[in-house]
Design a protein around this motif. Structure first.
Motif, mmCIF file in Angstrom:
data_model
loop_
_atom_site.group_PDB
_atom_site.id
_atom_site.type_symbol
_atom_site.label_atom_id
_atom_site.label_comp_id
_atom_site.label_asym_id
_atom_site.label_seq_id
_atom_site.Cartn_x
_atom_site.Cartn_y
_atom_site.Cartn_z
ATOM 1 N N ARG A 119 -101.096 -10.950 7.371
ATOM 2 C CA ARG A 119 -101.006 -10.809 5.901
ATOM 3 C C ARG A 119 -99.746 -10.042 5.490
ATOM 4 N NH1 ARG A 119 -106.918 -8.966 4.066
ATOM 5 N NH2 ARG A 119 -106.059 -9.260 1.999
ATOM 6 N N SER A 120 -98.917 -9.721 6.488
ATOM 7 C CA SER A 120 -97.678 -8.992 6.183
ATOM 8 C C SER A 120 -96.557 -9.971 5.864
ATOM 9 C CB SER A 120 -97.246 -8.152 7.387
ATOM 10 O OG SER A 120 -98.296 -7.387 7.836
ATOM 11 N N ILE A 121 -95.957 -9.772 4.725
ATOM 12 C CA ILE A 121 -94.823 -10.622 4.342
ATOM 13 C C ILE A 121 -93.638 -9.710 4.029
ATOM 14 C CG2 ILE A 121 -93.927 -12.312 2.681
ATOM 15 C CD1 ILE A 121 -96.805 -13.290 2.301
ATOM 16 N N GLY A 122 -92.484 -10.109 4.523
ATOM 17 C CA GLY A 122 -91.280 -9.326 4.257
ATOM 18 C C GLY A 122 -90.045 -10.204 4.243
ATOM 19 N N LEU A 123 -88.968 -9.623 3.780
ATOM 20 C CA LEU A 123 -87.703 -10.368 3.735
ATOM 21 C C LEU A 123 -86.814 -9.921 4.884
ATOM 22 C CD1 LEU A 123 -86.803 -9.832 -0.027
ATOM 23 C CD2 LEU A 123 -87.694 -11.932 0.957
ATOM 24 N N ILE A 124 -86.086 -10.860 5.442
ATOM 25 C CA ILE A 124 -85.069 -10.490 6.440
ATOM 26 C C ILE A 124 -83.725 -10.865 5.842
ATOM 27 C CG2 ILE A 124 -84.153 -10.877 8.756
ATOM 28 C CD1 ILE A 124 -86.954 -11.455 9.701
ATOM 29 N N ILE A 125 -82.942 -9.849 5.541
ATOM 30 C CA ILE A 125 -81.637 -10.117 4.920
ATOM 31 C C ILE A 125 -80.514 -9.531 5.774
ATOM 32 C CG2 ILE A 125 -82.499 -10.244 2.540
ATOM 33 C CD1 ILE A 125 -81.247 -7.316 2.349
ATOM 34 N N ILE A 126 -79.316 -10.020 5.516
ATOM 35 C CA ILE A 126 -78.135 -9.455 6.191
ATOM 36 C C ILE A 126 -77.580 -8.394 5.243
ATOM 37 C CG2 ILE A 126 -75.838 -9.950 7.098
ATOM 38 C CD1 ILE A 126 -76.926 -12.839 7.623
ATOM 39 N N PRO A 127 -77.624 -7.121 5.638
ATOM 40 C CA PRO A 127 -77.178 -6.070 4.720
ATOM 41 C C PRO A 127 -75.653 -6.048 4.568
ATOM 42 C CG PRO A 127 -77.798 -5.130 6.822
ATOM 43 C CD PRO A 127 -78.080 -6.589 6.923
ATOM 44 N N PRO A 128 -75.148 -5.421 3.504
ATOM 45 C CA PRO A 128 -73.692 -5.331 3.351
ATOM 46 C C PRO A 128 -73.094 -4.580 4.540
ATOM 47 C CG PRO A 128 -74.816 -4.476 1.411
ATOM 48 C CD PRO A 128 -75.860 -4.742 2.428
ATOM 49 N N ALA A 129 -71.934 -4.969 4.954
ATOM 50 C CA ALA A 129 -71.171 -4.346 6.053
ATOM 51 C C ALA A 129 -71.669 -4.753 7.435
ATOM 52 C CB ALA A 129 -71.152 -2.835 5.938
ATOM 53 N N SER A 130 -72.612 -5.690 7.507
ATOM 54 C CA SER A 130 -73.100 -6.126 8.810
ATOM 55 C C SER A 130 -71.969 -6.770 9.624
ATOM 56 C CB SER A 130 -74.238 -7.119 8.616
ATOM 57 O OG SER A 130 -74.702 -7.589 9.834
ATOM 58 N N GLU A 131 -71.143 -7.554 8.940
ATOM 59 C CA GLU A 131 -70.020 -8.220 9.621
ATOM 60 C C GLU A 131 -68.964 -7.218 10.072
ATOM 61 O OE1 GLU A 131 -69.218 -11.403 10.612
ATOM 62 O OE2 GLU A 131 -71.308 -11.842 10.199
ATOM 63 N N LEU A 132 -68.808 -6.174 9.256
ATOM 64 C CA LEU A 132 -67.815 -5.134 9.561
ATOM 65 C C LEU A 132 -68.144 -4.447 10.882
ATOM 66 C CD1 LEU A 132 -65.426 -3.433 8.232
ATOM 67 C CD2 LEU A 132 -67.199 -1.849 7.574
ATOM 68 N N LEU A 133 -69.429 -4.240 11.098
ATOM 69 C CA LEU A 133 -69.886 -3.576 12.318
ATOM 70 C C LEU A 133 -69.559 -4.407 13.552
ATOM 71 C CD1 LEU A 133 -71.683 -1.833 10.276
ATOM 72 C CD2 LEU A 133 -73.252 -1.710 12.156
ATOM 73 N N LYS A 134 -69.648 -5.709 13.382
ATOM 74 C CA LYS A 134 -69.383 -6.601 14.515
ATOM 75 C C LYS A 134 -67.949 -6.457 15.013
ATOM 76 C CE LYS A 134 -70.456 -11.057 14.565
ATOM 77 N NZ LYS A 134 -70.786 -12.372 13.963
#
Lengths: 240, 54
Positions: free
Chosen positions: A122-137
């Motif tokens: 019954r758990s629902i959540g969003l999975i998003i790419i946060p800002p600066a995720s690409e920068l970390l890579k």
């Protein structure tokens, strides 16, 4: 439009050239000529060294737009619980629960990467790419300590803060971020993701430890942010 | 202080110090001054480049 510092550089170059030439021809004085040459070199250095390769306003506008999208999404879904940052395939994602009932373990969330909505029972959540995720890579260096990594990402690569201090105790990280230069004023975004510098630091911590990280709380004291991050286990339920 | 400002200030100090020191030592060859400036410039450029790559 030329910056103030560029005008200064051009003025220094012109003055240095005139000063060096007149010192050499009229005064026949080598140290003064050398000083003129030095001023010319300094002026040219100021002119040719880019201060901000991409205009700061442009970068900030991009960041704001990206955060505004997230703010709209969070408002629309009514998300209010803190996000959990977790690494997957060298990238960092954020899990944001949208239902009150959360008995999902982070391991299951990780399996849902690629979907916008993560569902388990019954758990629902969003999975998003946060800002600066690409920068970390691009700017993440292996083998360095978290304080070095946080400094590299927040200060050197993104320049969102002037300096960062970090204290580790067990699974809690206390970050002191001095003079944040970029932040967004979206209330839902801040409540869920944390302020932009804290969010980036949490992403760096998740990537560094290869574990989920949650922003526990943050305090704004003058021109610094004091944030507490919690490093979670993959088998743990972040929302109890 | 950002790296660009630090770089400009340090370079200014280095040029001032090297001109005054060489003048105090009685150096009268212009090429010595320019060589020192070149060394200082290249050293700081390299340092700044390394800081950005880190």
């Amino acid at each position: 439009m030329p910056d103030k510092i560029e005008f200064f550089g051009a003025g220094l170059t012109a003055f240095g050239t005139i000063f060096a030439t007149s010192s050499y021809i009229l005064l026949a004085n080598v140290p003064l000529t050398a000083l003129g040459v030095g001023l010319t070199v300094l002026g040219l250095t100021i002119l040719i060294t880019p201060q901000h390769p991409v205009p700061k306003e442009t970068v900030q506008a991009f960041i704001r737009s990206s955060c505004e999208n997230l703010e709209t999404l969070l408002e629309a879904t009514g998300a209010f619980m803190k996000a959990t940052y977790f690494p997957s395939n060298g990238k960092v994602y954020a899990y944001i629960p949208v239902t009150r009932e959360q008995n999902i373990v982070m391991e299951d969330v990780g399996k849902n990467v690629g979907n916008l909505i993560a569902k388990s029972g019954r758990s629902i959540g969003l999975i998003i790419i946060p800002p600066a995720s690409e920068l970390l890579k691009t700017s993440f260096s292996e083998g360095a300590g978290l304080d070095t990594v946080a400094g590299e990402i927040l200060v050197d690569a993104s320049e969102v803060a002037e300096s960062v201090k970090l204290v580790e105790s067990d699974s809690t990280l206390v970050l002191e971020i001095f003079r944040p230069r970029v932040d967004v004023n979206f209330s839902r975004f801040k409540a869920v993701m944390g302020s932009l510098p804290t969010s980036i630091a949490a992403q760096a911590a998740a990537l560094k430890f290869s574990k989920p990280v949650q922003v526990l709380d943050e305090r704004f004291e003058g021109n610094r942010i004091i944030s507490r991050l919690k490093v979670l286990e993959w088998t743990s339920t972040p929302y109890t | 202080m950002d790296k660009h400002t630090l770089y400009i200030i340090t370079f200014t100090i280095l040029i001032t110090v090297s001109v005054s020191s060489l003048a105090a030592l009685g150096e009268s060859r212009l090429d010595v001054y320019t060589s020192i400036f070149t060394l200082e410039y290249l050293h700081w450029q390299q340092y700044l480049g390394r800081e950005e790559r880190r």
